[in-house]
Scaffold this motif. Structure first.
Motif, PDB file in Angstrom:
ATOM      1  N   ASN A   1      29.669 -94.248  36.016  1.00  0.00           N
ATOM      2  CA  ASN A   1      30.652 -93.326  36.584  1.00  0.00           C
ATOM      3  C   ASN A   1      31.820 -94.012  37.298  1.00  0.00           C
ATOM      4  O   ASN A   1      32.862 -93.395  37.493  1.00  0.00           O
ATOM      5  N   ALA A   2      31.633 -95.255  37.690  1.00  0.00           N
ATOM      6  CA  ALA A   2      32.707 -95.990  38.374  1.00  0.00           C
ATOM      7  C   ALA A   2      32.772 -97.412  37.822  1.00  0.00           C
ATOM      8  O   ALA A   2      32.508 -98.388  38.526  1.00  0.00           O
ATOM      9  N   PRO A   3      33.112 -97.558  36.549  1.00  0.00           N
ATOM     10  CA  PRO A   3      33.075 -98.890  35.916  1.00  0.00           C
ATOM     11  C   PRO A   3      34.044 -99.894  36.533  1.00  0.00           C
ATOM     12  O   PRO A   3      33.729-101.085  36.608  1.00  0.00           O
ATOM     13  N   GLN A   4      35.224 -99.452  36.965  1.00  0.00           N
ATOM     14  CA  GLN A   4      36.174-100.411  37.527  1.00  0.00           C
ATOM     15  C   GLN A   4      35.682-100.946  38.866  1.00  0.00           C
ATOM     16  O   GLN A   4      35.785-102.150  39.127  1.00  0.00           O
ATOM     17  N   ALA A   5      35.149-100.070  39.704  1.00  0.00           N
ATOM     18  CA  ALA A   5      34.600-100.526  40.983  1.00  0.00           C
ATOM     19  C   ALA A   5      33.422-101.458  40.750  1.00  0.00           C
ATOM     20  O   ALA A   5      33.266-102.475  41.447  1.00  0.00           O
ATOM     21  N   SER A   6      32.608-101.149  39.765  1.00  0.00           N
ATOM     22  CA  SER A   6      31.467-102.006  39.440  1.00  0.00           C
ATOM     23  C   SER A   6      31.942-103.353  38.916  1.00  0.00           C
ATOM     24  O   SER A   6      31.349-104.401  39.234  1.00  0.00           O
ATOM     25  N   ALA A   7      33.006-103.350  38.129  1.00  0.00           N
ATOM     26  CA  ALA A   7      33.560-104.601  37.612  1.00  0.00           C
ATOM     27  C   ALA A   7      34.072-105.476  38.749  1.00  0.00           C
ATOM     28  O   ALA A   7      33.871-106.709  38.747  1.00  0.00           O
ATOM     29  N   ARG A   8      34.714-104.872  39.724  1.00  0.00           N
ATOM     30  CA  ARG A   8      35.209-105.642  40.864  1.00  0.00           C
ATOM     31  C   ARG A   8      34.048-106.242  41.667  1.00  0.00           C
ATOM     32  O   ARG A   8      34.122-107.389  42.123  1.00  0.00           O
ATOM     33  N   ARG A   9      32.984-105.457  41.860  1.00  0.00           N
ATOM     34  CA  ARG A   9      31.804-105.981  42.563  1.00  0.00           C
ATOM     35  C   ARG A   9      31.205-107.160  41.805  1.00  0.00           C
ATOM     36  O   ARG A   9      30.802-108.160  42.403  1.00  0.00           O
ATOM     37  N   LEU A  10      31.145-107.035  40.501  1.00  0.00           N
ATOM     38  CA  LEU A  10      30.572-108.098  39.682  1.00  0.00           C
ATOM     39  C   LEU A  10      31.404-109.376  39.791  1.00  0.00           C
ATOM     40  O   LEU A  10      30.859-110.469  39.992  1.00  0.00           O
ATOM     41  N   LEU A  11      32.709-109.248  39.672  1.00  0.00           N
ATOM     42  CA  LEU A  11      33.584-110.421  39.759  1.00  0.00           C
ATOM     43  C   LEU A  11      33.507-111.075  41.127  1.00  0.00           C
ATOM     44  O   LEU A  11      33.503-112.304  41.247  1.00  0.00           O
ATOM     45  N   ASP A  12      33.435-110.269  42.156  1.00  0.00           N
ATOM     46  CA  ASP A  12      33.319-110.810  43.509  1.00  0.00           C
ATOM     47  C   ASP A  12      32.019-111.605  43.643  1.00  0.00           C
ATOM     48  O   ASP A  12      31.997-112.694  44.223  1.00  0.00           O
ATOM     49  N   TRP A  13      30.941-111.069  43.085  1.00  0.00           N
ATOM     50  CA  TRP A  13      29.646-111.741  43.137  1.00  0.00           C
ATOM     51  C   TRP A  13      29.679-113.062  42.368  1.00  0.00           C
ATOM     52  O   TRP A  13      29.080-114.055  42.788  1.00  0.00           O
ATOM     53  N   LEU A  14      30.394-113.067  41.255  1.00  0.00           N
ATOM     54  CA  LEU A  14      30.502-114.277  40.444  1.00  0.00           C
ATOM     55  C   LEU A  14      31.471-115.298  41.041  1.00  0.00           C
ATOM     56  O   LEU A  14      31.561-116.428  40.560  1.00  0.00           O
ATOM     57  N   GLY A  15      32.189-114.885  42.071  1.00  0.00           N
ATOM     58  CA  GLY A  15      33.159-115.785  42.677  1.00  0.00           C
ATOM     59  C   GLY A  15      34.439-115.895  41.884  1.00  0.00           C
ATOM     60  O   GLY A  15      35.161-116.890  41.988  1.00  0.00           O
ATOM     61  N   GLU A  16      34.723-114.866  41.101  1.00  0.00           N
ATOM     62  CA  GLU A  16      35.921-114.842  40.272  1.00  0.00           C
ATOM     63  C   GLU A  16      36.949-113.862  40.839  1.00  0.00           C
ATOM     64  O   GLU A  16      36.592-112.841  41.433  1.00  0.00           O
ATOM     65  N   GLU A  17      38.212-114.166  40.621  1.00  0.00           N
ATOM     66  CA  GLU A  17      39.272-113.288  41.093  1.00  0.00           C
ATOM     67  C   GLU A  17      39.277-111.992  40.281  1.00  0.00           C
ATOM     68  O   GLU A  17      39.231-112.014  39.045  1.00  0.00           O
ATOM     69  N   ALA A  18      39.330-110.878  40.992  1.00  0.00           N
ATOM     70  CA  ALA A  18      39.296-109.575  40.328  1.00  0.00           C
ATOM     71  C   ALA A  18      40.704-109.154  39.930  1.00  0.00           C
ATOM     72  O   ALA A  18      41.278-108.195  40.460  1.00  0.00           O
ATOM     73  N   THR A  19      41.272-109.863  38.964  1.00  0.00           N
ATOM     74  CA  THR A  19      42.591-109.495  38.481  1.00  0.00           C
ATOM     75  C   THR A  19      42.505-108.189  37.696  1.00  0.00           C
ATOM     76  O   THR A  19      41.420-107.794  37.224  1.00  0.00           O
ATOM     77  N   ALA A  20      43.622-107.539  37.542  1.00  0.00           N
ATOM     78  CA  ALA A  20      43.645-106.262  36.826  1.00  0.00           C
ATOM     79  C   ALA A  20      43.138-106.427  35.397  1.00  0.00           C
ATOM     80  O   ALA A  20      42.393-105.576  34.879  1.00  0.00           O
ATOM     81  N   ASP A  21      43.524-107.518  34.754  1.00  0.00           N
ATOM     82  CA  ASP A  21      43.098-107.763  33.371  1.00  0.00           C
ATOM     83  C   ASP A  21      41.590-107.946  33.276  1.00  0.00           C
ATOM     84  O   ASP A  21      40.934-107.401  32.379  1.00  0.00           O
ATOM     85  N   ARG A  22      41.041-108.729  34.190  1.00  0.00           N
ATOM     86  CA  ARG A  22      39.595-108.975  34.170  1.00  0.00           C
ATOM     87  C   ARG A  22      38.823-107.686  34.430  1.00  0.00           C
ATOM     88  O   ARG A  22      37.832-107.392  33.759  1.00  0.00           O
ATOM     89  N   VAL A  23      39.256-106.949  35.427  1.00  0.00           N
ATOM     90  CA  VAL A  23      38.582-105.681  35.754  1.00  0.00           C
ATOM     91  C   VAL A  23      38.624-104.739  34.567  1.00  0.00           C
ATOM     92  O   VAL A  23      37.621-104.122  34.197  1.00  0.00           O
ATOM     93  N   ALA A  24      39.770-104.643  33.945  1.00  0.00           N
ATOM     94  CA  ALA A  24      39.918-103.745  32.801  1.00  0.00           C
ATOM     95  C   ALA A  24      39.039-104.180  31.638  1.00  0.00           C
ATOM     96  O   ALA A  24      38.436-103.336  30.955  1.00  0.00           O
ATOM     97  N   ARG A  25      38.953-105.489  31.398  1.00  0.00           N
ATOM     98  CA  ARG A  25      38.141-105.993  30.283  1.00  0.00           C
ATOM     99  C   ARG A  25      36.665-105.677  30.490  1.00  0.00           C
ATOM    100  O   ARG A  25      35.964-105.265  29.557  1.00  0.00           O
ATOM    101  N   ILE A  26      36.186-105.851  31.718  1.00  0.00           N
ATOM    102  CA  ILE A  26      34.771-105.574  32.001  1.00  0.00           C
ATOM    103  C   ILE A  26      34.500-104.078  31.988  1.00  0.00           C
ATOM    104  O   ILE A  26      33.514-103.611  31.395  1.00  0.00           O
ATOM    105  N   ALA A  27      35.382-103.310  32.607  1.00  0.00           N
ATOM    106  CA  ALA A  27      35.193-101.859  32.663  1.00  0.00           C
ATOM    107  C   ALA A  27      35.210-101.238  31.274  1.00  0.00           C
ATOM    108  O   ALA A  27      34.535-100.224  31.026  1.00  0.00           O
ATOM    109  N   ALA A  28      35.950-101.844  30.349  1.00  0.00           N
ATOM    110  CA  ALA A  28      36.052-101.301  28.992  1.00  0.00           C
ATOM    111  C   ALA A  28      34.728-101.358  28.243  1.00  0.00           C
ATOM    112  O   ALA A  28      34.538-100.654  27.248  1.00  0.00           O
ATOM    113  N   VAL A  29      33.811-102.198  28.723  1.00  0.00           N
ATOM    114  CA  VAL A  29      32.487-102.291  28.092  1.00  0.00           C
ATOM    115  C   VAL A  29      31.715-100.993  28.269  1.00  0.00           C
ATOM    116  O   VAL A  29      30.902-100.610  27.431  1.00  0.00           O
TER     117      VAL A  29
END
Length: 200
Positions: A151-179
């Motif tokens: 229900n909240a894929p973009q927020a989940s993508a940002r949490r995931l990237l933060d956990w991985l120590g990666e910058e949550a850029t718009a492109d990265r968030v969108a790529r993960i959320a698109a899954v």
């Protein structure tokens, strides 16, 4: 570092593997279990995982990758490796209902345990899992609720990237959320013809 994906059967672990893949973490999978109606994108499993704890040398191949490990086998992971663990959380009632639909479609009776007893078994297993997770540094464990991912894929993508120590850029968030395709996940839940891990 080995990235481990875990959770109860039917909790969204295949989806979690897809999220990590989109985030740039290659999956460790052997392709033995093929995609089907339940998981048209594949199960992201490796049969060798089921050989824990007796055989664990294969973990040397998993460093820098993500591997799916059923919750019951987490304590069998040898301590000589460093792990970070992504846990997919899903309410027990939803897990049990999903498994029952799966068994009905398979024409199998499944466990002789009642739903209440099976829930107790899963609860005990999850407590064992939580004790193992508690021994890891807190920052190495990320718990993602199945419903929140859908229900909240973009927020989940940002949490995931933060956990991985990666910058949550718009492109990265969108790529993960698109899954995440909620309709696909829910349809698969209804049509699942099999389960990679043994059902109780």
């Amino acid at each position: 570092m080995i990235t481990v994906v875990t959770g109860l059967p039917r909790s969204g672990t295949s989806l979690a593997m897809q999220l990590l893949e989109a985030a740039g973490i290659p999956p460790y999978t052997d392709g033995v279990r093929r995609a089907d109606r339940a998981n048209p994108r594949g199960y992201y499993e490796a049969e060798v995982v089921k050989q824990l704890p007796g055989h664990s040398a294969w973990l040397e191949e998993v460093e820098g990758k993500a591997v799916k490990v059923i919750h019951q086998l987490l304590p069998a992971l040898p301590p000589r490796y460093s792990y970070r663990v992504l846990v997919m959380d899903r309410p027990l009632a939803a897990v049990l209902a999903s498994q029952q639909r799966l068994l009905t479609l398979l024409g199998r009776s499944g466990t002789a345990l009642s739903s209440d007893r099976l829930a107790m078994v899963f609860e005990a297993q999850l407590q064992t899992m939580d004790r193992w997770l508690a021994a890891l540094p807190g920052e190495r464990v990320l718990r993602l609720p199945h419903g929140t991912v859908l229900n909240a894929p973009q927020a989940s993508a940002r949490r995931l990237l933060d956990w991985l120590g990666e910058e949550a850029t718009a492109d990265r968030v969108a790529r993960i959320a698109a899954v995440v395709e909620p309709g696909l996940s829910r349809a698969a839940d209804q049509q699942a013809p099999g389960c990679g891990w043994p059902l109780l």
